[in-house]
Design a protein around this motif. Structure first.
Motif, PDB file in Angstrom:
ATOM      1  N   ASN A 119      -7.116   1.780  -2.991  1.00 47.26           N
ATOM      2  CA  ASN A 119      -8.417   1.224  -3.364  1.00 47.26           C
ATOM      3  C   ASN A 119      -8.729  -0.110  -2.694  1.00 47.26           C
ATOM      4  N   ILE A 120      -7.830  -0.611  -1.849  1.00 45.04           N
ATOM      5  CA  ILE A 120      -8.082  -1.875  -1.159  1.00 45.04           C
ATOM      6  C   ILE A 120      -9.013  -1.608   0.017  1.00 45.04           C
ATOM      7  N   THR A 121     -10.123  -2.319   0.031  1.00 43.35           N
ATOM      8  CA  THR A 121     -11.076  -2.238   1.138  1.00 43.35           C
ATOM      9  C   THR A 121     -10.715  -3.313   2.165  1.00 43.35           C
ATOM     10  N   PRO A 122     -11.262  -3.232   3.365  1.00 43.32           N
ATOM     11  CA  PRO A 122     -11.010  -4.315   4.332  1.00 43.32           C
ATOM     12  C   PRO A 122     -11.438  -5.687   3.809  1.00 43.32           C
ATOM     13  N   GLU A 123     -12.487  -5.734   3.004  1.00 38.87           N
ATOM     14  CA  GLU A 123     -12.932  -7.012   2.441  1.00 38.87           C
ATOM     15  C   GLU A 123     -11.914  -7.553   1.429  1.00 38.87           C
ATOM     16  N   ILE A 124     -11.397  -6.679   0.581  1.00 40.07           N
ATOM     17  CA  ILE A 124     -10.373  -7.091  -0.390  1.00 40.07           C
ATOM     18  C   ILE A 124      -9.113  -7.527   0.348  1.00 40.07           C
ATOM     19  N   TYR A 125      -8.746  -6.791   1.386  1.00 41.60           N
ATOM     20  CA  TYR A 125      -7.582  -7.143   2.210  1.00 41.60           C
ATOM     21  C   TYR A 125      -7.740  -8.563   2.760  1.00 41.60           C
ATOM     22  N   ALA A 126      -8.900  -8.858   3.337  1.00 45.64           N
ATOM     23  CA  ALA A 126      -9.139 -10.176   3.924  1.00 45.64           C
ATOM     24  C   ALA A 126      -9.051 -11.264   2.856  1.00 45.64           C
ATOM     25  N   SER A 127      -9.591 -11.003   1.678  1.00 45.61           N
ATOM     26  CA  SER A 127      -9.551 -11.965   0.584  1.00 45.61           C
ATOM     27  C   SER A 127      -8.117 -12.201   0.109  1.00 45.61           C
ATOM     28  N   LEU A 128      -7.345 -11.124  -0.040  1.00 41.09           N
ATOM     29  CA  LEU A 128      -5.938 -11.250  -0.446  1.00 41.09           C
ATOM     30  C   LEU A 128      -5.133 -12.024   0.592  1.00 41.09           C
ATOM     31  N   LYS A 129      -5.373 -11.710   1.851  1.00 35.53           N
ATOM     32  CA  LYS A 129      -4.629 -12.364   2.925  1.00 35.53           C
ATOM     33  C   LYS A 129      -4.908 -13.859   2.935  1.00 35.53           C
ATOM     34  N   LEU A 130      -6.177 -14.237   2.794  1.00 39.23           N
ATOM     35  CA  LEU A 130      -6.519 -15.654   2.755  1.00 39.23           C
ATOM     36  C   LEU A 130      -5.881 -16.331   1.548  1.00 39.23           C
ATOM     37  N   ALA A 131      -5.918 -15.667   0.401  1.00 43.64           N
ATOM     38  CA  ALA A 131      -5.321 -16.237  -0.816  1.00 43.64           C
ATOM     39  C   ALA A 131      -3.828 -16.490  -0.625  1.00 43.64           C
ATOM     40  N   VAL A 132      -3.129 -15.558  -0.022  1.00 45.02           N
ATOM     41  CA  VAL A 132      -1.694 -15.732   0.218  1.00 45.02           C
ATOM     42  C   VAL A 132      -1.462 -16.863   1.221  1.00 45.02           C
ATOM     43  N   GLU A 133      -2.293 -16.919   2.254  1.00 51.31           N
ATOM     44  CA  GLU A 133      -2.123 -17.952   3.281  1.00 51.31           C
ATOM     45  C   GLU A 133      -2.314 -19.363   2.727  1.00 51.31           C
TER      46      GLU A 133
ATOM     47  N   SER B  58       0.804  -9.830  -4.108  1.00 52.38           N
ATOM     48  CA  SER B  58      -0.257  -9.794  -3.099  1.00 52.38           C
ATOM     49  C   SER B  58       0.321  -9.526  -1.717  1.00 52.38           C
ATOM     50  N   LEU B  59       1.428 -10.175  -1.397  1.00 51.50           N
ATOM     51  CA  LEU B  59       2.059  -9.960  -0.105  1.00 51.50           C
ATOM     52  C   LEU B  59       2.571  -8.531   0.023  1.00 51.50           C
ATOM     53  N   GLN B  60       3.155  -8.000  -1.036  1.00 49.54           N
ATOM     54  CA  GLN B  60       3.592  -6.597  -1.022  1.00 49.54           C
ATOM     55  C   GLN B  60       2.407  -5.665  -0.791  1.00 49.54           C
ATOM     56  N   ALA B  61       1.286  -5.958  -1.444  1.00 56.73           N
ATOM     57  CA  ALA B  61       0.085  -5.138  -1.272  1.00 56.73           C
ATOM     58  C   ALA B  61      -0.435  -5.234   0.158  1.00 56.73           C
ATOM     59  N   LEU B  62      -0.440  -6.435   0.725  1.00 57.53           N
ATOM     60  CA  LEU B  62      -0.896  -6.610   2.104  1.00 57.53           C
ATOM     61  C   LEU B  62      -0.036  -5.804   3.079  1.00 57.53           C
ATOM     62  N   ILE B  63       1.264  -5.897   2.913  1.00 55.90           N
ATOM     63  CA  ILE B  63       2.182  -5.188   3.808  1.00 55.90           C
ATOM     64  C   ILE B  63       1.992  -3.683   3.680  1.00 55.90           C
ATOM     65  N   ALA B  64       1.866  -3.186   2.459  1.00 55.63           N
ATOM     66  CA  ALA B  64       1.663  -1.744   2.244  1.00 55.63           C
ATOM     67  C   ALA B  64       0.335  -1.291   2.832  1.00 55.63           C
ATOM     68  N   TRP B  65      -0.719  -2.078   2.644  1.00 53.93           N
ATOM     69  CA  TRP B  65      -2.033  -1.717   3.176  1.00 53.93           C
ATOM     70  C   TRP B  65      -2.007  -1.702   4.703  1.00 53.93           C
ATOM     71  N   GLU B  66      -1.374  -2.718   5.295  1.00 55.94           N
ATOM     72  CA  GLU B  66      -1.285  -2.800   6.752  1.00 55.94           C
ATOM     73  C   GLU B  66      -0.518  -1.615   7.324  1.00 55.94           C
ATOM     74  N   LEU B  67       0.526  -1.191   6.645  1.00 53.28           N
ATOM     75  CA  LEU B  67       1.321  -0.060   7.106  1.00 53.28           C
ATOM     76  C   LEU B  67       0.459   1.184   7.270  1.00 53.28           C
ATOM     77  N   ARG B  68      -0.504   1.360   6.373  1.00 56.11           N
ATOM     78  CA  ARG B  68      -1.385   2.526   6.406  1.00 56.11           C
ATOM     79  C   ARG B  68      -2.602   2.356   7.304  1.00 56.11           C
ATOM     80  N   ASN B  69      -3.011   1.116   7.554  1.00 56.30           N
ATOM     81  CA  ASN B  69      -4.316   0.895   8.167  1.00 56.30           C
ATOM     82  C   ASN B  69      -4.347   0.118   9.477  1.00 56.30           C
ATOM     83  N   LEU B  70      -3.268  -0.508   9.853  1.00 49.42           N
ATOM     84  CA  LEU B  70      -3.282  -1.315  11.064  1.00 49.42           C
ATOM     85  C   LEU B  70      -2.197  -0.883  12.035  1.00 49.42           C
ATOM     86  N   PRO B  71      -2.453  -1.022  13.343  1.00 47.63           N
ATOM     87  CA  PRO B  71      -1.386  -0.772  14.312  1.00 47.63           C
ATOM     88  C   PRO B  71      -0.281  -1.814  14.143  1.00 47.63           C
ATOM     89  N   GLU B  72       0.901  -1.460  14.540  1.00 50.39           N
ATOM     90  CA  GLU B  72       2.073  -2.312  14.320  1.00 50.39           C
ATOM     91  C   GLU B  72       1.877  -3.740  14.826  1.00 50.39           C
TER      92      GLU B  72
END
Length: 86
Positions: free
Chosen positions: A10-24, A42-56
């Motif tokens: 259920n994480i959208t790219p917008e939620i991903y960006a918000s989570l990433k900024l919050a962690v940073e 949040s970091l676990q969620a970011l890593i899991a989302w990236e695994l599914r949605n971003l190139p390495e």
């Protein structure tokens, strides 16, 4: 949500960006500080989302192909010389 995997779906790219900024920066968008548990989850969620949605090469922690600097120059073998007399 019933599971971590469902949450990741259920994480959208917008939620991903918000989570990433919050962690940073260690704060939510409204200025509240993230707790240690919130940072970890949040970091676990970011890593899991990236695994599914971003190139390495675009994922958190990617370092790219690297070689050890000691491989750059050959190291002389001082114990066993090839021209040794038997």
């Amino acid at each position: 949500m019933s599971s971590f995997a469902e949450m990741i779906n259920n994480i959208t790219p917008e939620i991903y960006a918000s989570l990433k900024l919050a962690v940073e920066i260690g704060k939510w968008a409204d200025g509240r500080k993230l707790s240690r548990e919130q940072k970890e989850l949040s970091l676990q969620a970011l890593i899991a989302w990236e695994l599914r949605n971003l190139p390495e090469d675009q994922r958190i922690g990617y370092m790219g192909p690297q070689e050890c600097s000691s491989k750059a120059a050959p190291i002389a073998n001082i114990l066993f010389k090839s021209d040794a007399v038997h």
